[in-house]
Scaffold this active site. Structure first.
Site, PDB file in Angstrom:
ATOM      1  N   LYS A   1      43.228  32.439  40.234  1.00 40.64           N
ATOM      2  CA  LYS A   1      43.970  32.834  41.246  1.00 40.64           C
ATOM      3  C   LYS A   1      44.518  31.752  42.230  1.00 40.64           C
ATOM      4  CE  LYS A   1      42.496  37.557  40.070  1.00 40.64           C
ATOM      5  NZ  LYS A   1      41.405  38.712  40.395  1.00 40.64           N
TER       6      LYS A   1
ATOM      7  N   GLN B   1      37.485  40.518  44.761  1.00 34.74           N
ATOM      8  CA  GLN B   1      37.242  40.435  43.349  1.00 34.74           C
ATOM      9  C   GLN B   1      36.034  41.664  43.037  1.00 34.74           C
ATOM     10  OE1 GLN B   1      38.864  38.428  41.249  1.00 34.74           O
ATOM     11  NE2 GLN B   1      37.673  39.767  39.396  1.00 34.74           N
TER      12      GLN B   1
ATOM     13  N   ASP C   1      46.418  44.407  45.002  1.00 39.97           N
ATOM     14  CA  ASP C   1      45.565  44.857  43.874  1.00 39.97           C
ATOM     15  C   ASP C   1      46.201  46.313  43.779  1.00 39.97           C
ATOM     16  OD1 ASP C   1      44.213  43.279  42.215  1.00 39.97           O
ATOM     17  OD2 ASP C   1      42.359  43.602  43.107  1.00 39.97           O
TER      18      ASP C   1
END
Ligand code: NDP
Length: 300
Positions: free
Chosen positions: A54, A98, A121
């Site tokens: 990422k 994460q 997200d």
């Protein structure tokens, strides 16, 4: 008949290229650089790889990448304090924690502490609600990637029968909501669904998000259906040598490819789209934060 293979790797490269173009214009015309903060707690090897990828792709798109690595034993209050700091930081337009988080942390609490407009997200309860009610939101990256590929293949999805196998909060449910928003007739199948093979055979669009290697075989696929395989399963591959593994999807590719009209492979299908959509979401969040128009084709 053999299906068209939807090349997610090429599609994702194209999305990343579009994002980079918009980022470059934002810098030149407005002196704004989108920024993505990624928080990793602990040392989970798979999570470390994801976070590294990422970060690299964020920088390649011309954005700022802020990585925060915390020890696995970090108290939850410290993580929440970091999230608060990132929420208040004008250089940060997207925040991603994460998952999974260590057992002593409450994932829902942490995710819902992220400012909804920075929740790239799309897991914050506000974004879930906005998506469910058809309003503008941040959309979870994997379903967004699937939607982009489906729109590209079909043009309009209106009136098509879509079956989503799997009802998780991160893939199945948001995928179903997005398909409904594009006027598909949507069925969500799961572990209790009766006659699931027959349900799947009726689909014009079949999305598999189950986590069971090659569960969906060709005889579950209607003639000419579009099959999107979200599954990523690591299975033993003795043919490659002792102790070797390979990645397979939730769909048995070799039999499904004979029935489908189009299909995503694993690897090289949905997987690469997820990070590309994370970058797209960060760009979208940055445009919204600055009252600028959102880039076409990169949002739901
Ligand atoms: P979850 O385990 O959270 O959900 C799986 C879903 O599949 C559940 O709703 C479950 O039903 C359903 N299911 C399980 N077994 C069966 C069965 N035998 N028949 C019908 N339905 C079944 O998984 P995720 O949604 O998180 O992930 C799904 C897959 O997608 C995984 O392989 C994961 O690795 C992959 N993935 C890939 C991503 C990418 O970037 N490409 C991103 C995220 C996930 P029930 O609710 O009834 O238990």
């Amino acid at each position: 008949m053999s299906a068209r293979i939807i090349d997610g790797k090429a599609f994702a490269a194209n999305v990343r290229g579009e994002v980079a173009k918009h980022v470059s214009a934002l810098k030149a015309e407005h002196d704004i650089t989108p920024g993505l903060a990624v928080v990793l707690v602990g040392e989970d090897p798979a999570s470390q790889v994801y976070v590294r990828n990422k970060g690299t792709q964020t920088l390649e798109a011309g954005m700022n990448s802020f990585e925060h690595k915390l020890d696995a034993a970090t108290p939850e209050a410290d993580l929440l304090a970091l999230v608060e700091k990132l929420n208040a930081d004008p250089a940060v337009h997207g925040i991603l924690c994460q998952l999974p988080l260590p057992d002593h942390m409450n994932e829902d609490l942490v995710i819902n502490a992220i400012a909804p407009e920075k929740d790239v997200d799309g897991f914050h309860i506000s974004n879930v609600g906005l998506l469910g009610t058809g309003q503008k939101s941040m959309v979870p990256c994997t379903p967004l990637g699937c939607l982009m590929m489906l729109r590209d293949h079909h043009g309009s999805l209106s009136g098509l029968n879509a079956v989503v196998v799997g009802r998780s909060n991160i893939v199945g449910k948001p995928m179903a909501n997005l398909l409904l928003r594009d006027s598909c007739t949507v069925t969500i199948a799961h572990s209790r669904t009766r006659d699931i093979e027959e349900v799947c055979r009726r689909a014009d669009i079949l999305v598999a998000a189950v986590g069971r290697p090659e569960m969906i075989t060709g005889d579950w696929v209607g003639d000419g259906a579009t099959v999107i395989d979200v599954g990523i399963n690591r299975v033993p591959a003795p043919e490659k040598g002792e102790g070797k593994h390979k990645l397979v999807g939730d769909v048995h590719f070799d039999s499904a490819v004979e029935k489908a009209g189009a299909i995503t492979p694993v690897p090289g299908g949905v997987g690469p789209m997820t990070i590309a959509c994370l970058l797209a979401n960060t760009l979208t969040a940055c445009c919204r934060a600055n009252g600028l128009p959102e880039p076409d084709g990169l949002t739901a």
